[in-house]
Design a protein around this motif. Sequence first.
Motif, short mmCIF file in Angstrom:
data_model
loop_
_atom_site.label_atom_id
_atom_site.label_comp_id
_atom_site.label_asym_id
_atom_site.label_seq_id
_atom_site.Cartn_x
_atom_site.Cartn_y
_atom_site.Cartn_z
N THR A 57 0.89 -1.38 -0.03
CA THR A 57 -0.03 0.09 0.02
C THR A 57 0.86 1.27 0.10
OG1 THR A 57 -0.14 -0.08 2.53
CG2 THR A 57 -2.02 -1.13 1.19
N HIS A 58 2.00 1.29 0.24
CA HIS A 58 2.86 2.49 0.30
C HIS A 58 4.38 2.34 -0.21
CE1 HIS A 58 4.77 1.10 4.21
NE2 HIS A 58 3.90 0.41 4.26
N THR A 144 -3.81 5.20 2.31
CA THR A 144 -2.97 6.64 1.93
C THR A 144 -2.83 6.75 0.61
OG1 THR A 144 -2.29 6.90 4.31
CG2 THR A 144 -1.38 8.30 2.86
N TYR A 146 -0.20 8.43 -1.67
CA TYR A 146 1.09 9.36 -1.64
C TYR A 146 1.36 9.95 -3.11
CZ TYR A 146 2.05 6.77 2.58
OH TYR A 146 2.11 6.22 3.90
N ASP A 195 1.18 7.48 8.99
CA ASP A 195 1.12 6.26 8.41
C ASP A 195 0.09 5.39 8.76
OD1 ASP A 195 1.93 3.78 7.18
OD2 ASP A 195 3.63 3.40 8.53
N SER A 197 -0.37 2.05 8.45
CA SER A 197 -0.07 0.45 8.16
C SER A 197 -0.66 0.21 9.62
CB SER A 197 1.53 0.41 8.15
OG SER A 197 1.81 1.11 7.02
#
Length: 249
Positions: A57-58, A144, A146, A195, A197
């Motif tokens: 995801t990031h 999120t 980014y 974050d 996570s």
Amino acid sequence: MRRLLVALAAMAAFLAPALPAHARAGFWAVTELDPFPGKVRPDVSYTVGFWVLQHGTHPYEGPGALEPIGLRLTGEDGTTLTFDGTPLPEPAHYATSVTVPAGRWRVQGLQGMFGPYEIGTLTVPGGLKAAPPQFPVPAGTQVTDYWGPVKPPGFPWGAAAVTSNRLPAATPAASASAQPVLATQPAQVAAAGGDSSPWRQPYALVVVAVAAVAGTLLVQRAARTVVRRRPHDPPEREAREGEEVISTG
């Protein structure tokens, strides 16, 4: 030192069950391809874009650069072709040029410190058959954004809410027309707390607890060392400056 190691091992064993299963298995990442050519011909060059996403995801958040990054193709006869990725302006986004001979090829993403990711099987001439996802991202979670306009093709991965957290080093100042993927209520944004996570908090708990135990044991060890080194003679037997010591017998 032995007591310190025993205490740390006990603390880790106590806190390990609190970690999610995927966190206990270690760090992991996912390689996601940009739209792939529908028809691949032998010995023809193609430009392939792909994303390397930590926890799916990031972008990678660890120290230093994440390398090597690229695509690895393995033929049925064991032949291996490696194509290095070149960073693109977007965080976690790469591109490479591939030229593949005829045959069936296992396609993997090379992800630096993370293990290779199974992308699928490429038949040349023909196309790519994607492998089932190794680490499906649970639907309905907070994620999120980014990236802004250019983002991984699978984003937002079935999220219930998306918050904007652009990386300033990789993304220019947002224009007035740039909008988050999905508007969220202020309470949801505040709950994200940077974050998103879900497994970062258990790791922080382990680090804090282990550091506290280690610090306590080190202080106790230092105190015992000072006590052992302290003179045993009472102060009365020490000669004071300017006094004469008279002994009898």
